[in-house]
Motif scaffolding. Structure first.
Motif, PDB file in Angstrom:
ATOM      1  N   GLY A  95     -11.509  16.376   0.004  1.00 26.31           N
ATOM      2  CA  GLY A  95     -10.227  16.588   0.667  1.00 26.31           C
ATOM      3  C   GLY A  95      -9.138  15.785  -0.009  1.00 26.31           C
ATOM      4  N   ILE A  96      -7.960  15.834   0.544  1.00 31.31           N
ATOM      5  CA  ILE A  96      -6.813  15.123  -0.012  1.00 31.31           C
ATOM      6  C   ILE A  96      -7.109  13.625  -0.112  1.00 31.31           C
ATOM      7  CG2 ILE A  96      -4.379  14.524   0.388  1.00 31.31           C
ATOM      8  CD1 ILE A  96      -4.157  17.331   1.823  1.00 31.31           C
ATOM      9  N   ILE A  97      -7.796  13.076   0.880  1.00 29.99           N
ATOM     10  CA  ILE A  97      -8.086  11.633   0.907  1.00 29.99           C
ATOM     11  C   ILE A  97      -8.947  11.222  -0.292  1.00 29.99           C
ATOM     12  CG2 ILE A  97      -9.159   9.755   2.252  1.00 29.99           C
ATOM     13  CD1 ILE A  97      -6.544  10.822   3.473  1.00 29.99           C
ATOM     14  N   ASP A  98      -9.724  12.128  -0.859  1.00 34.11           N
ATOM     15  CA  ASP A  98     -10.527  11.787  -2.040  1.00 34.11           C
ATOM     16  C   ASP A  98      -9.639  11.317  -3.199  1.00 34.11           C
ATOM     17  OD1 ASP A  98     -13.699  12.952  -2.013  1.00 34.11           O
ATOM     18  OD2 ASP A  98     -12.364  13.565  -0.409  1.00 34.11           O
ATOM     19  N   ALA A  99      -8.453  11.908  -3.326  1.00 36.76           N
ATOM     20  CA  ALA A  99      -7.526  11.479  -4.376  1.00 36.76           C
ATOM     21  C   ALA A  99      -7.022  10.065  -4.088  1.00 36.76           C
ATOM     22  CB  ALA A  99      -6.356  12.454  -4.482  1.00 36.76           C
ATOM     23  N   PHE A 100      -6.852   9.730  -2.811  1.00 31.97           N
ATOM     24  CA  PHE A 100      -6.426   8.386  -2.431  1.00 31.97           C
ATOM     25  C   PHE A 100      -7.542   7.375  -2.685  1.00 31.97           C
ATOM     26  CE2 PHE A 100      -3.551  11.217  -0.492  1.00 31.97           C
ATOM     27  CZ  PHE A 100      -2.345  10.541  -0.430  1.00 31.97           C
ATOM     28  N   CYS A 101      -8.761   7.813  -2.501  1.00 35.39           N
ATOM     29  CA  CYS A 101      -9.913   6.970  -2.825  1.00 35.39           C
ATOM     30  C   CYS A 101      -9.913   6.656  -4.316  1.00 35.39           C
ATOM     31  CB  CYS A 101     -11.203   7.671  -2.420  1.00 35.39           C
ATOM     32  SG  CYS A 101     -12.666   6.833  -3.038  1.00 35.39           S
ATOM     33  N   TYR A 102      -9.684   7.680  -5.121  1.00 35.94           N
ATOM     34  CA  TYR A 102      -9.637   7.490  -6.568  1.00 35.94           C
ATOM     35  C   TYR A 102      -8.512   6.511  -6.928  1.00 35.94           C
ATOM     36  CZ  TYR A 102      -9.230   8.332 -11.550  1.00 35.94           C
ATOM     37  OH  TYR A 102      -9.158   8.158 -12.903  1.00 35.94           O
ATOM     38  N   ALA A 103      -7.341   6.688  -6.296  1.00 36.63           N
ATOM     39  CA  ALA A 103      -6.209   5.784  -6.547  1.00 36.63           C
ATOM     40  C   ALA A 103      -6.598   4.344  -6.212  1.00 36.63           C
ATOM     41  CB  ALA A 103      -4.992   6.222  -5.734  1.00 36.63           C
ATOM     42  N   ARG A 104      -7.326   4.171  -5.114  1.00 37.97           N
ATOM     43  CA  ARG A 104      -7.780   2.837  -4.715  1.00 37.97           C
ATOM     44  C   ARG A 104      -8.731   2.259  -5.765  1.00 37.97           C
ATOM     45  NH1 ARG A 104     -10.011   1.791   1.334  1.00 37.97           N
ATOM     46  NH2 ARG A 104      -7.799   1.913   1.764  1.00 37.97           N
ATOM     47  N   MET A 105      -9.609   3.092  -6.281  1.00 38.73           N
ATOM     48  CA  MET A 105     -10.595   2.615  -7.255  1.00 38.73           C
ATOM     49  C   MET A 105      -9.948   2.177  -8.566  1.00 38.73           C
ATOM     50  SD  MET A 105     -13.909   5.003  -6.672  1.00 38.73           S
ATOM     51  CE  MET A 105     -14.943   3.916  -7.650  1.00 38.73           C
ATOM     52  N   ILE A 106      -8.849   2.818  -8.943  1.00 43.98           N
ATOM     53  CA  ILE A 106      -8.181   2.439 -10.200  1.00 43.98           C
ATOM     54  C   ILE A 106      -7.004   1.495  -9.932  1.00 43.98           C
ATOM     55  CG2 ILE A 106      -8.926   4.531 -11.406  1.00 43.98           C
ATOM     56  CD1 ILE A 106      -5.978   5.547 -11.124  1.00 43.98           C
ATOM     57  N   GLN A 107      -6.911   1.008  -8.679  1.00 42.39           N
ATOM     58  CA  GLN A 107      -5.846   0.081  -8.261  1.00 42.39           C
ATOM     59  C   GLN A 107      -4.444   0.651  -8.453  1.00 42.39           C
ATOM     60  OE1 GLN A 107      -7.916  -2.653 -10.473  1.00 42.39           O
ATOM     61  NE2 GLN A 107      -9.352  -2.624  -8.777  1.00 42.39           N
ATOM     62  N   LEU A 108      -4.305   1.934  -8.168  1.00 47.31           N
ATOM     63  CA  LEU A 108      -2.998   2.583  -8.218  1.00 47.31           C
ATOM     64  C   LEU A 108      -2.351   2.407  -6.844  1.00 47.31           C
ATOM     65  CD1 LEU A 108      -1.273   4.472 -10.092  1.00 47.31           C
ATOM     66  CD2 LEU A 108      -2.312   6.378  -8.872  1.00 47.31           C
ATOM     67  N   PRO A 109      -1.137   1.854  -6.777  1.00 47.83           N
ATOM     68  CA  PRO A 109      -0.502   1.654  -5.470  1.00 47.83           C
ATOM     69  C   PRO A 109      -0.239   2.986  -4.769  1.00 47.83           C
ATOM     70  CG  PRO A 109       0.854   0.724  -7.253  1.00 47.83           C
ATOM     71  CD  PRO A 109      -0.318   1.406  -7.886  1.00 47.83           C
ATOM     72  N   VAL A 110      -0.369   2.983  -3.445  1.00 45.94           N
ATOM     73  CA  VAL A 110      -0.093   4.174  -2.648  1.00 45.94           C
ATOM     74  C   VAL A 110       1.410   4.196  -2.367  1.00 45.94           C
ATOM     75  CG1 VAL A 110      -0.531   5.340  -0.451  1.00 45.94           C
ATOM     76  CG2 VAL A 110      -2.390   4.172  -1.634  1.00 45.94           C
ATOM     77  N   THR A 111       2.065   5.248  -2.845  1.00 51.54           N
ATOM     78  CA  THR A 111       3.517   5.376  -2.671  1.00 51.54           C
ATOM     79  C   THR A 111       3.843   5.881  -1.267  1.00 51.54           C
ATOM     80  OG1 THR A 111       3.563   7.665  -3.422  1.00 51.54           O
ATOM     81  CG2 THR A 111       3.776   5.952  -5.128  1.00 51.54           C
ATOM     82  N   SER A 112       5.109   5.796  -0.880  1.00 49.66           N
ATOM     83  CA  SER A 112       5.513   6.307   0.433  1.00 49.66           C
ATOM     84  C   SER A 112       5.320   7.822   0.484  1.00 49.66           C
ATOM     85  CB  SER A 112       6.954   5.925   0.746  1.00 49.66           C
ATOM     86  OG  SER A 112       7.817   6.415  -0.243  1.00 49.66           O
TER      87      SER A 112
END
Length: 190
Positions: free
Chosen positions: A91-108
């Protein structure tokens, strides 16, 4: 993007790489359920074909953006389906998981997406399964990375308000039955 979607009939099947998600989704599709295939592999294939760099081993920020965009398109493509269960391979949250794993900040903008696009709060997560794990041209993670991905995914889904339900390693049919029993017990119509 002020529009909120909540689809209790939309179920995510997720987990780290190589845990049997696609096989399980094929089983559910063969049983007559509607499924939405994973976007990540398609993105990787297109990027390789077009000599792009939006890859997990290339420009990881671009890859994350491509995954979020593709996940939104997949969601919106079936957003009018209300009377049947839809299973998503990630799902969409999987991309956020990936962002977390590569330490990419979550934008607004990314946060907006998670507050506007909801799936059923129950997420079916497949744990690492060493007996079936294989790497290939699009899946290059080591077994250790695959196991770590599972842990980060589980905590990311919890952080975004979902309840992960672990689908035990078993035959595709037994796993499909496990998921369907859980859905029937929770009654997706509520």
């Amino acid at each position: 993007m002020g529009m909120k979607y909540r689809r209790n009939n939309f179920y995510i099947i997720t987990g780290g790489p190589g845990v049997g998600k696609t096989t399980l989704l094929n089983e559910l599709e063969n049983a007559g359920y509607r499924t939405v295939e994973e976007d990540a592999r398609q993105i990787i294939k297109e990027q390789i074909k077009n000599k792009g760099n939006g890859l997990p081993w290339g420009n990881r920020e671009l890859y994350t953006d491509l995954m979020i965009s593709a996940s939104l398109q997949s969601y919106e493509a079936v957003s009018d389906v209300r009377d049947e269960i839809v299973f998503f391979d990630r799902g969409i949250i999987d991309a956020f998981c990936y962002a977390r794993m590569i330490q990419l900040p979550v934008t607004s903008e990314m946060k907006n997406i998670t507050t506007n696009y909801f799936y059923n709060p129950q997420v079916f997560i497949l744990p690492p399964w060493p007996e079936i794990y294989r790497t290939d041209g699009e899946r290059k993670q080591t077994w250790e990375e695959a196991a770590e991905t599972y842990d980060v995914m589980r905590s990311t889904y919890i952080d975004y308000g979902y309840t992960p339900i672990v689908v035990p390693p078993d035959t595709p049919q037994a796993r499909a039955n496990f998921i369907l029993r859980n859905i029937i017990q929770s009654d997706f119509q509520q």
